[in-house]
Write a protein that holds these residues in place. Structure first.
Motif, short mmCIF file in Angstrom:
data_model
loop_
_atom_site.label_atom_id
_atom_site.label_comp_id
_atom_site.label_asym_id
_atom_site.label_seq_id
_atom_site.Cartn_x
_atom_site.Cartn_y
_atom_site.Cartn_z
N GLN A 152 73.09 108.72 -22.29
CA GLN A 152 73.38 110.11 -22.64
C GLN A 152 72.13 110.99 -22.60
O GLN A 152 72.17 112.13 -22.13
CB GLN A 152 74.00 110.18 -24.04
N VAL A 153 71.03 110.44 -23.09
CA VAL A 153 69.77 111.20 -23.05
C VAL A 153 69.32 111.43 -21.62
O VAL A 153 68.87 112.53 -21.25
CB VAL A 153 68.68 110.48 -23.87
N ALA A 154 69.45 110.41 -20.77
CA ALA A 154 69.09 110.56 -19.36
C ALA A 154 69.91 111.68 -18.72
O ALA A 154 69.38 112.51 -17.95
CB ALA A 154 69.31 109.25 -18.62
N ARG A 155 71.18 111.72 -19.04
CA ARG A 155 72.04 112.79 -18.51
C ARG A 155 71.57 114.15 -19.02
O ARG A 155 71.49 115.12 -18.25
CB ARG A 155 73.49 112.54 -18.92
N ALA A 156 71.25 114.23 -20.32
CA ALA A 156 70.79 115.50 -20.89
C ALA A 156 69.47 115.95 -20.27
O ALA A 156 69.22 117.16 -20.14
CB ALA A 156 70.64 115.36 -22.41
N TYR A 157 68.63 114.99 -19.87
CA TYR A 157 67.34 115.31 -19.25
C TYR A 157 67.47 115.62 -17.76
O TYR A 157 66.48 115.93 -17.12
CB TYR A 157 66.36 114.16 -19.46
N GLY A 158 68.68 115.52 -17.23
CA GLY A 158 68.90 115.93 -15.84
C GLY A 158 68.90 114.82 -14.82
O GLY A 158 68.82 115.10 -13.61
N ALA A 159 68.99 113.56 -15.23
CA ALA A 159 69.01 112.46 -14.26
C ALA A 159 70.19 112.61 -13.32
O ALA A 159 71.30 112.97 -13.73
CB ALA A 159 69.10 111.12 -14.99
N SER A 160 69.96 112.36 -12.04
CA SER A 160 71.02 112.50 -11.04
C SER A 160 71.86 111.25 -10.93
O SER A 160 73.05 111.32 -10.59
CB SER A 160 70.42 112.84 -9.68
N GLU A 161 71.27 110.09 -11.20
CA GLU A 161 72.00 108.83 -11.19
C GLU A 161 71.64 108.03 -12.44
O GLU A 161 70.46 107.92 -12.79
CB GLU A 161 71.67 108.00 -9.96
N ILE A 162 72.66 107.50 -13.09
CA ILE A 162 72.46 106.68 -14.28
C ILE A 162 73.27 105.41 -14.07
O ILE A 162 74.50 105.41 -14.24
CB ILE A 162 72.89 107.41 -15.56
N ILE A 163 72.59 104.35 -13.69
CA ILE A 163 73.23 103.08 -13.37
C ILE A 163 73.05 102.15 -14.56
O ILE A 163 71.92 101.96 -15.03
CB ILE A 163 72.58 102.46 -12.11
N ILE A 164 74.14 101.58 -15.04
CA ILE A 164 74.04 100.73 -16.22
C ILE A 164 74.68 99.38 -15.92
O ILE A 164 75.68 99.29 -15.22
CB ILE A 164 74.68 101.41 -17.45
N SER A 165 74.04 98.33 -16.43
CA SER A 165 74.48 96.96 -16.16
C SER A 165 74.79 96.24 -17.46
O SER A 165 74.03 96.34 -18.43
CB SER A 165 73.36 96.22 -15.40
N ASP A 166 75.93 95.51 -17.46
CA ASP A 166 76.27 94.71 -18.63
C ASP A 166 77.31 93.68 -18.20
O ASP A 166 78.12 93.94 -17.30
CB ASP A 166 76.84 95.58 -19.76
N VAL A 167 77.30 92.52 -18.85
CA VAL A 167 78.26 91.47 -18.50
C VAL A 167 79.64 91.75 -19.08
O VAL A 167 80.63 91.16 -18.64
CB VAL A 167 77.77 90.08 -18.99
N SER A 168 79.74 92.66 -20.05
CA SER A 168 81.00 92.94 -20.72
C SER A 168 81.77 94.05 -20.01
O SER A 168 81.25 95.17 -19.89
CB SER A 168 80.77 93.34 -22.17
N PRO A 169 83.00 93.79 -19.56
CA PRO A 169 83.80 94.85 -18.94
C PRO A 169 84.05 96.02 -19.89
O PRO A 169 84.02 97.18 -19.47
CB PRO A 169 85.12 94.15 -18.57
N ALA A 170 84.27 95.73 -21.18
CA ALA A 170 84.52 96.78 -22.15
C ALA A 170 83.31 97.69 -22.29
O ALA A 170 83.44 98.92 -22.33
CB ALA A 170 84.89 96.18 -23.50
N ARG A 171 82.13 97.09 -22.33
CA ARG A 171 80.92 97.91 -22.49
C ARG A 171 80.59 98.69 -21.21
O ARG A 171 80.08 99.80 -21.27
CB ARG A 171 79.76 97.04 -22.94
#
Length: 346
Positions: free
Chosen positions: A189-208
């Motif tokens: 969320q902070v990255a988005r607020a700071y203007g990031a154009s891409e925010i890629i997130i990795s996790d083993v949990s489908p829910a997360r």
């Protein structure tokens, strides 16, 4: 303080997985402190470690300890050097007390003060209690647009802000985050607020992964299906919020030349790193240890609606349910559990 009770209830850690609610005296105030009636306390991973293991890294719980450091409330009394007009203010608590004259404090990096007194670390009680004391300048007034829950969660938001600052996130940044727990999602969320154009997130949990996309990530990766280092991501900033060695190692290889790596997650004390990748790409690798000077930014991000903390809350518990609150953090779908010391469970 005549209208206040002489005692309060507090949830006390007596040993691994052993909690008891005790009646204790209200904290005595130094001249520069305020007394806060606690309205909300977020459950943090460090609380879970102390409760489960009786230790966290080099910190060992060898005497009864009140856990909880993500907190907010209302000022009900002030020390002699504090403006009495502050009584009644709703506040978010920055839960630390550095030494005023340490080298680290004088250079503005008070979070690194070696003699820091921090809530809910051995020797310093935390906020799973009806009242706490804090220096007045670390009781940050919040507007009514910031809820009690959000006031407490300005603390983990501050970790994410410190991370974004260390990573140099700005307009157009491409960011990779491993670990979609509370810190990973708040950092997204902070990255988005700071203007990031891409925010890629990795996790083993489908829910997360689904939660991460709902909170602003532009892409979610299952590291068990896709090898991050082989995707040609070339991100500007890599944030590890998992503490998992394999995630750190893969993420490092996904950073462009001259990029920044910020290690936030707590895992093994030592892991192997691809030194040739760090050297040949001139990567900047740094860590995050709490925060300094972040609360004004955190308050603005929440009050302007740029970061949503309220939607992270998945359950409320009272002081008699702290054990359940700590256990809840391992359940699927749970992001933030909140303890409400002065009310019954909601």
């Amino acid at each position: 303080m005549n209208s206040l009770p002489s005692t309060m209830r507090a949830s006390v850690l007596l040993g691994p997985k052993s909690l008891a609610v005790e009646e204790r005296a209200l904290p005595a105030l130094d001249d520069d402190q305020v007394l806060v009636e606690v309205t909300a306390v977020g459950v943090c991973g460090s609380d879970v470690h102390f409760w489960h293991d009786g230790r966290l890294g080099d910190w060992i719980v060898d005497e009864p300890l009140v856990l909880g450091h993500e907190s907010g409330g209302r000022i009900v009394a002030v020390g002699r050097a504090v403006d009495p007009e502050r009584v009644g203010e709703r506040v978010s608590i920055e839960p630390q007390r550095p030494t005023p004259t340490s080298r680290e404090t004088l250079t503005g990096r008070y979070n690194l003060d070696p003699d820091m007194r921090f809530y809910a670390t051995p020797g310093v009680d935390g906020a799973f209690a009806q009242y706490v004391a804090i220096q007045s300048h670390f009781a940050w007034a919040v507007p009514n647009t910031v809820s009690d829950d959000a006031a407490a969660l300005l603390e983990p938001l501050s970790v994410a802000i410190a991370t974004a600052q260390k990573g140099g996130m700005t307009i157009g940044s491409r960011v990779l985050i491993t670990g979609a727990g509370p810190i990973g999602i708040i950092t997204a969320q902070v990255a988005r607020a700071y203007g990031a154009s891409e925010i890629i997130i990795s996790d083993v949990s489908p829910a997360r992964r689904a939660q991460a996309l709902a909170f602003g990530a532009t892409r979610a990766i299952d590291p068990q299906v896709e090898e991050i280092s082989m995707l040609g991501l070339e991100v500007d900033v890599f944030v590890d919020a998992s503490g998992v060695a394999s995630a750190v190692q893969s993420g490092l290889r996904a950073v462009r030349a001259g990029g920044v790596v910020v290690l936030v997650g707590m895992g093994a004390g030592e892991i192997a790193l691809p030194i040739s990748v760090i050297q040949n790409r001139e990567l900047i690798v740094t860590g995050i240890f709490r925060y300094a000077n972040t609360w004004p930014t955190a308050i603005e991000l929440v009050s302007r609606g740029l970061v949503d903390l309220d939607s992270l809350v998945t359950g409320h518990f009272d002081l008699d349910q702290v054990d359940a609150a700590l256990r809840s953090t391992t359940q699927p779908g749970v992001l933030k559990s909140i303890v409400t010391p002065n009310t019954s469970a909601q």
